[in-house]
Enzyme design. Structure first.
Site, mmCIF file in Angstrom:
data_model
loop_
_atom_site.group_PDB
_atom_site.id
_atom_site.type_symbol
_atom_site.label_atom_id
_atom_site.label_comp_id
_atom_site.label_asym_id
_atom_site.label_seq_id
_atom_site.Cartn_x
_atom_site.Cartn_y
_atom_site.Cartn_z
ATOM 1 N N THR A 89 20.789 85.627 55.172
ATOM 2 C CA THR A 89 20.082 86.441 56.133
ATOM 3 C C THR A 89 20.299 85.822 57.491
ATOM 4 O OG1 THR A 89 18.350 87.019 54.571
ATOM 5 C CG2 THR A 89 17.746 87.093 56.863
ATOM 6 N N GLY A 100 13.573 92.977 50.082
ATOM 7 C CA GLY A 100 13.448 91.523 50.089
ATOM 8 C C GLY A 100 12.490 91.046 51.154
ATOM 9 N N ASP A 101 12.617 89.775 51.502
ATOM 10 C CA ASP A 101 11.718 89.194 52.513
ATOM 11 C C ASP A 101 12.104 89.623 53.931
ATOM 12 O OD1 ASP A 101 14.109 87.754 52.363
ATOM 13 O OD2 ASP A 101 13.168 85.881 53.001
ATOM 14 N N GLY A 154 16.916 82.682 52.062
ATOM 15 C CA GLY A 154 16.857 82.171 50.689
ATOM 16 C C GLY A 154 16.497 83.262 49.706
ATOM 17 N N ASP A 155 15.941 82.849 48.576
ATOM 18 C CA ASP A 155 15.574 83.795 47.537
ATOM 19 C C ASP A 155 14.326 84.569 47.965
ATOM 20 O OD1 ASP A 155 14.813 85.195 45.315
ATOM 21 O OD2 ASP A 155 15.070 83.537 43.923
#
Ligand SMILES: *[C@@H]1O[C@H](CO)[C@@H](O)[C@H](O)[C@H]1NC(C)=O
Ligand SMILES: *[C@@H]1O[C@H](CO)[C@@H](O)[C@H](O)[C@H]1NC(C)=O
Length: 383
Positions: free
Chosen positions: A248, A278-279, A300-301
């Site tokens: 990202t 996602g975030d 990240g995840d």
């Protein structure tokens, strides 16, 4: 060596071991912790996205007074979308299970706490611009899916555009050929092949296996339950999370007036289940900023990270007096305590321009540019 010297060596070794033990990462810049104060303007970004940082810098440092932090974030993230940074930002990357690319983006004005975001947006290639249109021309914060597409196009962005590229379609075709492995499903059947899937009740499945095993040979049970046999299909996706899958651009800019803006743009996780958000477009998760305190960006995840709002945590920790380095480490360690296998990272920057990073499970890099640098500096944060 005198006893004083020996005990300080012992102390240093102990601190070093402690840091290793917790898998913390120190931001090292020529051997020291990269916590440097400085004047505005300033640009910080996840990863070595130098072109994006330069594009933001050009806007915010312009000699005719300089553009706003918000405009600089738009310029920086747009540059990454056009360049398709790492294939994980903008169009043409990260196909979902249907082979389609969709975009998530967010922008936040740290002076007013206004936010605009789009999620799972189809057919429009300008993620961060769409997010800014939501912020500037609606009272909403987050628009999703095809409705976000309609809004963005009605406000003047080009579309509808097919966001696939030859590379994303090839990646998807190879994945289909590999029986759609790995993927993001859990507790479904059939395992090890493409869908459609149906839910399996894990408790029931375990129970019936347990009875069988107990019936025949009591002692085997324990081993079987702990074997990869059982865990593998459930957690198979953990194995393919890496930089080029969960990447990202999150960017923070402090302009000449000291105003802060942050933004994020991504095309999400490769082979995500369609509809996954996602975030990236979640305020406080991928990025957050407040003029009064400072800013944070994360990568990240995202499926795990958004459960902790790490960037909100970083900014609020700094508000309560923590230094950026401590705030960054604290936010990461809160996640690692619950998810020891997660991969992720944050950078933190306070309103004085002091910056730091922390990461877990991978080596992280973030980029910084200020007025005494000739070019973008990339700081490596080691696991
Ligand atoms: C810019 O950053 C460098 C290194 O990170 C630091 O030494 C310097 O003081 C900063 N300059 C300004 C003007 O903020
Ligand atoms: C985009 O184009 C590709 C290749 O022509 C096609 O297979 C795909 O279905 C299109 N995607 C969408 C979402 O329309």
């Amino acid at each position: 060596m005198d006893s004083m010297g020996r005990s300080s060596v012992r102390l240093l070794v102990a601190v070093g071991l402690l840091l290793l033990r917790f898998n913390w990462c120190l931001a090292v810049d020529g051997g020291g912790v990269a916590e440097v104060g400085g004047a505005f303007p300033m640009v910080v970004s996840t990863w070595p996205f130098r072109e994006a940082v330069r594009a933001a810098w050009e806007v915010v440092s312009a000699s005719d007074g300089g553009g706003s932090a918000v405009d600089a974030v738009v310029a920086g993230c747009s540059a990454c979308e056009v360049l398709r940074c790492d294939g994980t930002v903008g169009p043409g990357g990260s196909p979902d299970e249907n082979g389609e690319t969709t975009l998530d983006a967010l922008i936040m004005n740290g002076a007013t706490m206004e936010i605009g975001a789009v999620a799972a947006m189809r057919y429009v290639k300008d993620g961060i611009k769409a997010a800014k249109l939501v912020m500037d021309h609606s009272l909403h914060t987050l628009l999703v899916g095809e409705k976000a597409t309609d809004f963005a196009i009605s406000m003047g962005l080009p579309g509808p555009i097919n966001l696939s590229s030859p590379e994303s379609l090839e990646k998807w075709a190879n994945w289909r050929q590999n029986h759609c492995q790995p993927n993001f499903w859990k507790n479904v059947a059939p395992a090890g092949s493409c869908g459609p899937y149906r839910p399996i009740n894990l408790a029931q499945a375990l129970d019936s296996v347990k009875h069988e095993v107990e019936g025949s040979q009591g002692g085997v049970c324990q081993d079987w339950f702990q074997s990869d046999n059982l865990l593998e299909p459930i957690n198979s996706h953990l194995k393919f999370i890496d930089r080029h899958n969960h990447d990202t651009i999150s960017m923070a800019v402090i302009d000449k007036m000291g105003h802060i803006a942050v933004g994020t743009s991504t095309n999400g996780a490769t082979f995500k289940i369609p509809g996954r958000v996602g975030d990236g477009p979640i305020p406080g998760s991928s990025s957050y900023g407040d003029d009064e305190v400072g800013a944070c960006g994360a990568s990240g995840d995202g499926d795990i990270m958004m459960r902790f709002l790490p960037c909100y945590q970083v900014v609020e920790s700094m508000r309560r007096g923590m230094e950026p380095q401590d705030a960054a480490r604290d936010a990461i360690s809160r996640i690692a305590r619950k998810y020891p296998d997660f991969v992720g990272a944050v950078f933190a920057v306070n309103r004085k321009g002091v910056h730091a990073g922390a990461c877990h499970g991978w080596t992280f890099q973030y980029s910084v540019m200020n007025s005494s640098m000739h070019d973008v500096e990339v700081i490596t944060v080691y696991p």
